[in-house]
Scaffold this motif. Structure first.
Motif, PDB file in Angstrom:
ATOM      1  N   ASP A 128      44.596  20.424  69.761  1.00 15.93           N
ATOM      2  CA  ASP A 128      43.683  20.490  70.905  1.00 15.93           C
ATOM      3  C   ASP A 128      43.762  21.836  71.627  1.00 15.93           C
ATOM      4  O   ASP A 128      43.010  22.070  72.572  1.00 15.93           O
ATOM      5  CB  ASP A 128      43.994  19.367  71.900  1.00 15.93           C
ATOM      6  N   HIS A 129      44.656  22.701  71.187  1.00 13.93           N
ATOM      7  CA  HIS A 129      44.821  24.021  71.804  1.00 13.93           C
ATOM      8  C   HIS A 129      43.818  25.005  71.203  1.00 13.93           C
ATOM      9  O   HIS A 129      43.347  24.816  70.077  1.00 13.93           O
ATOM     10  CB  HIS A 129      46.244  24.535  71.582  1.00 13.93           C
ATOM     11  N   PRO A 130      43.491  26.071  71.924  1.00 15.53           N
ATOM     12  CA  PRO A 130      42.565  27.066  71.368  1.00 15.53           C
ATOM     13  C   PRO A 130      43.169  27.790  70.166  1.00 15.53           C
ATOM     14  O   PRO A 130      44.397  27.833  70.011  1.00 15.53           O
ATOM     15  CB  PRO A 130      42.330  28.042  72.530  1.00 15.53           C
ATOM     16  N   ASN A 131      42.300  28.327  69.331  1.00 12.55           N
ATOM     17  CA  ASN A 131      42.761  29.114  68.188  1.00 12.55           C
ATOM     18  C   ASN A 131      43.543  30.322  68.680  1.00 12.55           C
ATOM     19  O   ASN A 131      43.393  30.772  69.818  1.00 12.55           O
ATOM     20  CB  ASN A 131      41.581  29.553  67.326  1.00 12.55           C
ATOM     21  N   LEU A 132      44.366  30.856  67.778  1.00 18.05           N
ATOM     22  CA  LEU A 132      45.249  31.977  68.093  1.00 18.05           C
ATOM     23  C   LEU A 132      44.677  33.303  67.614  1.00 18.05           C
ATOM     24  O   LEU A 132      44.031  33.365  66.566  1.00 18.05           O
ATOM     25  CB  LEU A 132      46.610  31.759  67.420  1.00 18.05           C
ATOM     26  N   LYS A 133      44.960  34.354  68.354  1.00 17.67           N
ATOM     27  CA  LYS A 133      44.611  35.700  67.920  1.00 17.67           C
ATOM     28  C   LYS A 133      45.559  36.092  66.795  1.00 17.67           C
ATOM     29  O   LYS A 133      46.761  35.831  66.867  1.00 17.67           O
ATOM     30  CB  LYS A 133      44.740  36.672  69.087  1.00 17.67           C
ATOM     31  N   ALA A 134      45.031  36.689  65.752  1.00 15.13           N
ATOM     32  CA  ALA A 134      45.843  37.105  64.603  1.00 15.13           C
ATOM     33  C   ALA A 134      46.977  38.020  65.051  1.00 15.13           C
ATOM     34  O   ALA A 134      46.806  38.839  65.956  1.00 15.13           O
ATOM     35  CB  ALA A 134      44.974  37.818  63.574  1.00 15.13           C
ATOM     36  N   GLU A 135      48.124  37.849  64.427  1.00 13.28           N
ATOM     37  CA  GLU A 135      49.283  38.714  64.656  1.00 13.28           C
ATOM     38  C   GLU A 135      49.761  39.225  63.300  1.00 13.28           C
ATOM     39  O   GLU A 135      50.857  38.923  62.841  1.00 13.28           O
ATOM     40  CB  GLU A 135      50.396  37.938  65.389  1.00 13.28           C
ATOM     41  N   ARG A 160      44.318  29.792  58.072  1.00  8.43           N
ATOM     42  CA  ARG A 160      43.161  30.098  58.914  1.00  8.43           C
ATOM     43  C   ARG A 160      41.906  30.041  58.069  1.00  8.43           C
ATOM     44  O   ARG A 160      41.972  29.958  56.841  1.00  8.43           O
ATOM     45  CB  ARG A 160      43.304  31.479  59.558  1.00  8.43           C
ATOM     46  N   SER A 161      40.747  30.124  58.708  1.00  5.16           N
ATOM     47  CA  SER A 161      39.480  30.217  57.991  1.00  5.16           C
ATOM     48  C   SER A 161      39.261  31.684  57.630  1.00  5.16           C
ATOM     49  O   SER A 161      40.158  32.513  57.773  1.00  5.16           O
ATOM     50  CB  SER A 161      38.344  29.686  58.860  1.00  5.16           C
ATOM     51  N   ALA A 162      38.054  32.022  57.245  1.00  5.64           N
ATOM     52  CA  ALA A 162      37.723  33.411  56.925  1.00  5.64           C
ATOM     53  C   ALA A 162      37.784  34.310  58.156  1.00  5.64           C
ATOM     54  O   ALA A 162      37.876  35.527  58.028  1.00  5.64           O
ATOM     55  CB  ALA A 162      36.341  33.486  56.282  1.00  5.64           C
ATOM     56  N   MET A 163      37.761  33.712  59.334  1.00  4.64           N
ATOM     57  CA  MET A 163      37.829  34.488  60.573  1.00  4.64           C
ATOM     58  C   MET A 163      39.296  34.740  60.927  1.00  4.64           C
ATOM     59  O   MET A 163      40.076  33.783  61.039  1.00  4.64           O
ATOM     60  CB  MET A 163      37.109  33.767  61.698  1.00  4.64           C
ATOM     61  N   PRO A 164      39.698  35.993  61.121  1.00  2.87           N
ATOM     62  CA  PRO A 164      41.108  36.310  61.369  1.00  2.87           C
ATOM     63  C   PRO A 164      41.720  35.590  62.569  1.00  2.87           C
ATOM     64  O   PRO A 164      42.897  35.246  62.539  1.00  2.87           O
ATOM     65  CB  PRO A 164      41.108  37.823  61.589  1.00  2.87           C
ATOM     66  N   ASP A 165      40.951  35.352  63.624  1.00  4.67           N
ATOM     67  CA  ASP A 165      41.488  34.740  64.836  1.00  4.67           C
ATOM     68  C   ASP A 165      41.244  33.227  64.883  1.00  4.67           C
ATOM     69  O   ASP A 165      40.974  32.658  65.940  1.00  4.67           O
ATOM     70  CB  ASP A 165      40.876  35.404  66.078  1.00  4.67           C
ATOM     71  N   SER A 166      41.376  32.547  63.733  1.00  2.22           N
ATOM     72  CA  SER A 166      41.074  31.121  63.662  1.00  2.22           C
ATOM     73  C   SER A 166      42.296  30.244  63.381  1.00  2.22           C
ATOM     74  O   SER A 166      42.160  29.035  63.234  1.00  2.22           O
ATOM     75  CB  SER A 166      39.995  30.862  62.606  1.00  2.22           C
ATOM     76  N   ALA A 167      43.501  30.818  63.326  1.00  2.00           N
ATOM     77  CA  ALA A 167      44.706  30.002  63.109  1.00  2.00           C
ATOM     78  C   ALA A 167      44.907  29.089  64.316  1.00  2.00           C
ATOM     79  O   ALA A 167      44.625  29.468  65.451  1.00  2.00           O
ATOM     80  CB  ALA A 167      45.916  30.894  62.893  1.00  2.00           C
ATOM     81  N   ASN A 168      45.427  27.887  64.057  1.00  2.00           N
ATOM     82  CA  ASN A 168      45.623  26.938  65.143  1.00  2.00           C
ATOM     83  C   ASN A 168      46.940  26.188  64.983  1.00  2.00           C
ATOM     84  O   ASN A 168      47.881  26.424  65.714  1.00  2.00           O
ATOM     85  CB  ASN A 168      44.439  25.970  65.219  1.00  2.00           C
ATOM     86  N   SER A 169      47.016  25.259  64.034  1.00  2.00           N
ATOM     87  CA  SER A 169      48.237  24.476  63.840  1.00  2.00           C
ATOM     88  C   SER A 169      48.694  24.441  62.389  1.00  2.00           C
ATOM     89  O   SER A 169      49.853  24.164  62.108  1.00  2.00           O
ATOM     90  CB  SER A 169      48.034  23.035  64.329  1.00  2.00           C
ATOM     91  N   GLN A 170      47.784  24.692  61.459  1.00  2.00           N
ATOM     92  CA  GLN A 170      48.126  24.592  60.047  1.00  2.00           C
ATOM     93  C   GLN A 170      48.930  25.806  59.591  1.00  2.00           C
ATOM     94  O   GLN A 170      48.684  26.927  60.020  1.00  2.00           O
ATOM     95  CB  GLN A 170      46.865  24.484  59.200  1.00  2.00           C
ATOM     96  N   PHE A 171      49.876  25.524  58.687  1.00  2.00           N
ATOM     97  CA  PHE A 171      50.700  26.594  58.148  1.00  2.00           C
ATOM     98  C   PHE A 171      51.050  26.305  56.698  1.00  2.00           C
ATOM     99  O   PHE A 171      50.796  25.225  56.184  1.00  2.00           O
ATOM    100  CB  PHE A 171      51.968  26.792  58.991  1.00  2.00           C
ATOM    101  N   PHE A 172      51.640  27.297  56.046  1.00  2.00           N
ATOM    102  CA  PHE A 172      52.048  27.144  54.656  1.00  2.00           C
ATOM    103  C   PHE A 172      53.404  27.796  54.446  1.00  2.00           C
ATOM    104  O   PHE A 172      53.813  28.675  55.197  1.00  2.00           O
ATOM    105  CB  PHE A 172      51.000  27.713  53.695  1.00  2.00           C
ATOM    106  N   ILE A 173      54.096  27.299  53.409  1.00  2.00           N
ATOM    107  CA  ILE A 173      55.384  27.847  52.984  1.00  2.00           C
ATOM    108  C   ILE A 173      55.210  28.323  51.552  1.00  2.00           C
ATOM    109  O   ILE A 173      54.754  27.568  50.690  1.00  2.00           O
ATOM    110  CB  ILE A 173      56.497  26.782  53.060  1.00  2.00           C
ATOM    111  N   MET A 174      55.577  29.569  51.305  1.00  2.00           N
ATOM    112  CA  MET A 174      55.392  30.178  49.989  1.00  2.00           C
ATOM    113  C   MET A 174      56.430  29.688  48.973  1.00  2.00           C
ATOM    114  O   MET A 174      57.621  29.657  49.268  1.00  2.00           O
ATOM    115  CB  MET A 174      55.498  31.702  50.105  1.00  2.00           C
TER     116      MET A 174
END
Length: 176
Positions: free
Chosen positions: A92-99, A114-128
Motif C-alpha cells: 500500500d506504500h508508494p513506489n520507490l525511486k530507483a537507487e 520492478r516494471s519497465a519504469m525505473p522508479d516502479s519498485a515497491n515490495s517485490q524482490f529477487f535473490i540471484m
C-alpha cells in the motif's frame, strides 16, 4: 539456525534479515543501507509489519533468480484466482525511486523487482542463483545472502511453480 547463530552471522543486526523457509531453512541477508537506503527502509518496514509472512516465490527461474514479495497477490489466503495475478501487485506504500549502484549482481545478491519504469519498485524482490551482470546498474541492489543459500537453491522452480514455496516469515535480526 537459532537466534544466537543468526546474530553471529551478521555484521549489524538492525541491518540484517532472516527469512524462514520450509524445513527449518533460514536465509540470512545483510542489508546494504549505504547502497540503497530507501529500499532497505521499505524492506525492513514490510518485514516488521509481517507483510512478507506467507508470501509465495511466484517466479523462480533455474540459473537466474527466485522472485517473491508480492504482498498483495502472493499470500496463501489470496485464493487461486487472485494468485494468478502474483507478480503484478505491491504494498500500500508508494513506489520507490530507483537507487541504482555499482554493486554487481552476484550469487546471493538481493535486488528489487520492478516494471519497465525505473522508479516502479515497491515490495517485490529477487535473490540471484548465479551472477547476473546484465542487471548491473539497471535494478536496485539492497542485500546479500550471508547464510542459508542452500535453502534458496532448494526453492521450487516455475513461472509460477505449481506448488510454490513461501516465506514462512521474514524478520529483522535485531527483533529476534
Amino acid at each position: 539456525m537459532d537466534a544466537d547463530a543468526i546474530k553471529a552471522a551478521v555484521k549489524d543486526p538492525e541491518n540484517a534479515l532472516v527469512i524462514a523457509l520450509k524445513n527449518d531453512g533460514a536465509v540470512v541477508i545483510d542489508l546494504l543501507p549505504d547502497v540503497a537506503p530507501g529500499h532497505v527502509e521499505r524492506i525492513k518496514k514490510l518485514a516488521r509489519d509481517g507483510e512478507y509472512d506467507g508470501v509465495a516465490f511466484h517466479r523462480v527461474i533455474e540459473g537466474f533468480m527466485a522472485q517473491t514479495g508480492d504482498v498483495k497477490f502472493g499470500k496463501a489466503e489470496t485464493g487461486a484466482a487472485e494468485f494468478r495475478r502474483a507478480g503484478t501487485g505491491g504494498s500500500d506504500h508508494p513506489n520507490l525511486k530507483a537507487e541504482f549502484s555499482r554493486t554487481p549482481f552476484e550469487r546471493g545478491t538481493c535486488g528489487m523487482a520492478r516494471s519497465a519504469m525505473p522508479d516502479s519498485a515497491n515490495s517485490q524482490f529477487f535473490i540471484m542463483f548465479d551472477q547476473g551482470h546484465f542487471l548491473n546498474g539497471q535494478y536496485t541492489v539492497w542485500g546479500q545472502v550471508v547464510a542459508g543459500m542452500e535453502h534458496v537453491d532448494a526453492i521450487t522452480r516455475g513461472e509460477p511453480p505449481a506448488n510454490p514455496d513461501r516465506m514462512l516469515s521474514m524478520k529483522v535480526v535485531a527483533d529476534l
